[in-house]
Each structure stands twice: as C-alpha cells, then as structure tokens.
Design a protein around this motif. Sequence first.
Motif, short mmCIF file in Angstrom:
data_model
loop_
_atom_site.label_atom_id
_atom_site.label_comp_id
_atom_site.label_asym_id
_atom_site.label_seq_id
_atom_site.Cartn_x
_atom_site.Cartn_y
_atom_site.Cartn_z
N GLN A 97 0.83 -1.20 0.00
CA GLN A 97 0.00 0.00 0.00
C GLN A 97 0.87 1.26 0.00
O GLN A 97 0.56 2.24 -0.69
N GLN A 100 2.27 1.61 -3.49
CA GLN A 100 1.22 2.02 -4.43
C GLN A 100 0.93 3.52 -4.33
O GLN A 100 0.68 4.18 -5.35
N VAL A 101 0.97 4.09 -3.13
CA VAL A 101 0.75 5.54 -2.97
C VAL A 101 1.82 6.31 -3.72
O VAL A 101 1.53 7.32 -4.39
N VAL A 103 3.58 5.19 -6.35
CA VAL A 103 3.32 5.00 -7.79
C VAL A 103 2.17 5.90 -8.24
O VAL A 103 2.25 6.55 -9.29
N ASP A 104 1.10 5.97 -7.45
CA ASP A 104 -0.04 6.83 -7.80
C ASP A 104 0.37 8.31 -7.84
O ASP A 104 -0.05 9.06 -8.71
N THR A 107 2.22 8.91 -11.00
CA THR A 107 1.29 8.85 -12.12
C THR A 107 0.50 10.16 -12.24
O THR A 107 0.28 10.66 -13.35
N LYS A 108 0.09 10.73 -11.11
CA LYS A 108 -0.63 12.01 -11.12
C LYS A 108 0.27 13.12 -11.68
O LYS A 108 -0.18 13.97 -12.44
N LEU A 120 -2.56 13.11 -2.35
CA LEU A 120 -1.88 11.92 -1.84
C LEU A 120 -0.82 12.25 -0.79
O LEU A 120 -0.24 11.36 -0.18
#
Length: 193
Positions: A97, A100-101, A103-104, A107-108, A120
């Motif tokens: 988790q 993933q934060v 990576v997100d 991506t943003k 985030l």
Amino acid sequence: MTYPGLPDQQNNRPATVKPGVAVGILVAVIALVAFCITGFAAPGFLLRKGPGLSLPTPTSSPATTSSPTSTTESPTSTRVSRPRITPTRNPATPPAQGVQVIVDFLTKIAGSDKPGAIALACEAQKRFMDDKIDSLIPLGSRVQVTSVNGTSRFVLADVAGVAKGRSAKGIVISDLKADGGFCVTTFSIRTIG
C-alpha cells in the motif's frame, strides 16, 4: 635617558628561536601531516589486523559463519583468530500500500494532475507540495520507481526518469497514517547533467 618607574628599554632585541628548536618543530609538524595523510589515504592502517566486529550482510536465508581463520603475519609466525559469528536476517518487505501511494503520486505528476498528487500527500505536508512539485518535478515529468526499501511504517522508493526534459533521479517517501493508510511525506528529485 631613563625615567624613574619605567623599565629600562636598552635591550630592544626581539626574542629568537634557536635553530635546533625550529628544526624539531618542523620535523614534528611534517611527521604529524604525514600521519594524517596516511590515515586518510589508507583507512584502517591504525587498526590491528586481528579479529574484529563485522557488519551483518543480508542474504536470502539465515546463516552463521563459525570457521576459524588463520593469518600469516611473518614467515616465522602464524596466528589463528577466533571464529566470527555473523547472524543475518531477511530485510523487511515494504508494504504494498505504501509503494502504491508513491506510484499513484508519480502517475498524477505524469498526467499533469497537481490537485490529485497533492491529495496523496500527508496533511502536514500538503501546503508545501504545490511549490515543491513546481520546483523539483514539474507536471508532465515521467519518473518511475526503480527500487523500494522500508518497514511496516514507511516506504522509501528510489525513482528515475525524465523531469524538466532531462534525466532525473531521487527518492520519494511515504509514511503510515493513523488510519492505517499511507501518504507521501516528501520527495527529492534532481536532474542529472
């Protein structure tokens, strides 16, 4: 002419250092400089070549080493050192988790979604993220996670890619929140070349 109460000023000769003392001081300074240079150029030369503490090295399975070693110090003497026992343990896998934060977040940034990237971030860091994104990783930058480390409470991700039209690399850190989720705490990305 002399005045009463004042010291006699007939001997105005400055004090001199005797040549032997000056040579001794010079030799001591040269020896000290040579010692310091050797200490930095050949780290460890001051340490004995006997058994010592060694740092654990990560391996995939727990292991111990306990074989005696021998070293030859001169042609006429051999010394046997004590066995070294080195416990090892598996490094912790960072929480998915937390990864993933990160990576997100990246991506943003790549998708030019600054409000989404700031959302985030951890609450205490959100007010700094707007300026930090503009200066370190402008919107549209293509940066990806290359490796991750961490514990159950934080994730440190090494990242690399393209920012500001140039090669870039750095780190992004996410921390565990009180509610059990993760948020981006900080990042440092710099362009190369």
